[in-house]
Design an enzyme around this catalytic site. Structure first.
Site, PDB file in Angstrom:
ATOM      1  N   ASP A  59     107.887  48.438 -48.636  1.00  0.00           N
ATOM      2  CA  ASP A  59     108.950  49.347 -48.157  1.00  0.00           C
ATOM      3  C   ASP A  59     109.683  49.015 -46.859  1.00  0.00           C
ATOM      4  O   ASP A  59     110.921  49.398 -46.513  1.00  0.00           O
ATOM      5  CB  ASP A  59     108.403  50.709 -47.967  1.00  0.00           C
ATOM      6  CG  ASP A  59     107.498  50.770 -46.846  1.00  0.00           C
ATOM      7  OD1 ASP A  59     106.924  49.857 -46.144  1.00  0.00           O
ATOM      8  OD2 ASP A  59     106.902  52.103 -46.701  1.00  0.00           O
ATOM      9  N   GLU A  60     109.001  47.814 -46.291  1.00  0.00           N
ATOM     10  CA  GLU A  60     109.636  47.530 -44.867  1.00  0.00           C
ATOM     11  C   GLU A  60     111.147  46.513 -45.355  1.00  0.00           C
ATOM     12  O   GLU A  60     111.719  46.264 -44.210  1.00  0.00           O
ATOM     13  CB  GLU A  60     108.847  46.362 -44.091  1.00  0.00           C
ATOM     14  CG  GLU A  60     107.718  47.152 -43.702  1.00  0.00           C
ATOM     15  CD  GLU A  60     106.995  46.720 -42.549  1.00  0.00           C
ATOM     16  OE1 GLU A  60     107.340  45.941 -41.813  1.00  0.00           O
ATOM     17  OE2 GLU A  60     105.813  47.290 -42.054  1.00  0.00           O
TER      18      GLU A  60
END
Ligand code: NAD
Ligand code: DAU
Length: 345
Positions: free
Chosen positions: A130-131
């Site tokens: 998700d980064e």
């Protein structure tokens, strides 16, 4: 579930998520063979799979994913038909201290795997994060179609890898899929990461170094839900597609710390607010409807995932105590020595 037996090269299979995935896969896919391909960096440990090495459906090859000849040899030698790529340098703090190896492994290494897959006609599933979406404003949840806006050297290397994977689908028609996972917690996570660090510090009666105000928000997802998410995509995902994997619910880091302390009977007075991580993303949040539409549902609420993980560290000192004694001490001093000396609250 699968009728046709698979021979899967699991890169990074001696790390945290990779080892949980290998254990899950061997248990649920009784016709398949797994070849763990791992460089065994400081984060990779054969003991993460110590109960499984005698299984005839599991093989180990030590190697670097950026070494094309060795990757090719492993794939040809073991008649691999699917690569699942977990291998990476994974810690944001380490990427701030020493970023170049993140490009070597996460970008070049992934590129090498794509080249071998292209030459040999293999399917490749890539594990992302998700980064890559960067900081997410309140009220929004990242969809797979959102633009990538990574903000740390780690996140930037993962975003570059995702774009190479997608380019190989568009340019060469390589059958690829990507999953983007939220912050995972669970057994065998290296104590450099927040939940194991806080759990093991609490068990040792040491300070818990919370970056900044601790109000950053994360989706703490159980690693087994990540494994079933990846399984769902391997069985039913569309080639060329990306799937977010998380619970869709966030909590602040302080809430996470409080769950750890409550679960372990730790002293709340151990919490220290220390100098923040540079460029610290304030919030991650993902929409996971695309994966849910394939029939996947997470089994753990983030609260239960964190509590379950904390208990595992209380029950498995044999695993983490030797790690904390080794080179980890030097890292800990470098990362936290000054921070903890500067500020205590
Ligand atoms: P980890 O750091 O625990 O394990 C990484 C593994 O990769 C180790 O076994 C290490 O030895 C191996 N490795 C590193 N460089 C290598 C190289 N050049 N060649 C071969 N092997 C190499 O990592 P993790 O937390 O299990 O993460 C696995 C994957 O999931 C990574 O791609 C990471 O970016 C991604 N991811 C992690 C999380 C999380 O919360 N941990 C969340 C989303 C995505
Ligand atoms: O979001 C997914 C990512 O989660 C994965 O892509 C990475 O591979 C994985 O390592 C993890 O990212 P981080 O490296 O940021 O995780 P970490 O456990 O270090 O940090 C989680 C949160 O806790 C983050 O907001 C920073 C904070 N933190 C972390 C440490 C180590 C602290 O407040 N204090 C700490 O000492």
């Amino acid at each position: 579930m699968n009728t046709k037996p698979q021979k899967i090269l699991v890169t990074g299979g001696c790390g945290f998520i990779g080892s949980n995935f290998v254990r899950y896969w061997l248990e649920h896919h009784s016709n398949d063979h797994v070849v763990v391909y791992d460089k065994l960096t400081y984060a990779g440990r054969r003991e993460n799979l110590q109960d499984l090495w005698s299984n005839p459906r599991l093989t180990f090859v030590q190697g670097d994913i950026a070494d094309q000849a060795t990757v090719r040899e492993a794939c040809v030698g073991h008649q691999i038909n699917l690569i699942v790529n977990f291998a990476a340098e994974t810690h944001v703090d380490q990427s701030i201290l020493g970023p170049l190896v993140f490009t070597d492994t996460n970008v070049r290494g992934t590129h090498v795997l794509l080249e071998v897959a292209r030459e040999l006609g293999l399917r490749l599933h890539h594990i992302s994060t998700d980064e890559v979406y960067g900081h997410i404003a309140a009220g929004h949840q990242s969809a797979e179609t959102d633009p990538l806006a990574p903000r740390s050297p780690y996140a930037a290397s993962k975003a570059a890898a995702d774009q190479l994977v997608q380019a190989y689908f568009i340019t060469y028609g390589l059958p690829v899929t990507i999953t983007r996972g939220a912050n995972n917690v669970g057994p065998y996570q290296h104590p450099e990461k927040a939940v194991p660090l806080f759990a093991t510090n609490a068990l040792r009666g040491e300070a818990l170094p919370v970056y900044g105000d601790g109000l950053q928000q994360r989706d703490y997802a159980h690693v087994l839900d990540h494994c079933t998410g990846i399984e769902t995509v391997l069985l039913r995902g569309q080639p060329g597609e990306v799937y977010n994997v998380g619970t869709g619910e966030e909590m602040t880091n302080l809430e996470m710390v409080n769950i750890v302390l409550r679960e372990l009977g730790g002293d709340p007075g151990l919490v220290r607010h220390v100098q923040d991580r540079p460029g610290h993303d304030r919030r991650y949040s993902m929409n996971v409807n695309r994966l849910r539409a394939l029939g996947w549902t997470p089994q753990y609420h983030p609260r239960d995932a964190v509590a379950h993980a904390a208990r595992w560290y209380a029950q498995n000192r044999w695993w983490w105590e030797p790690i904390r004694e080794g080179t980890f001490r030097e890292y800990y001093e470098r990362q936290y020595g000054q921070r903890l000396a500067e500020r205590s609250s």
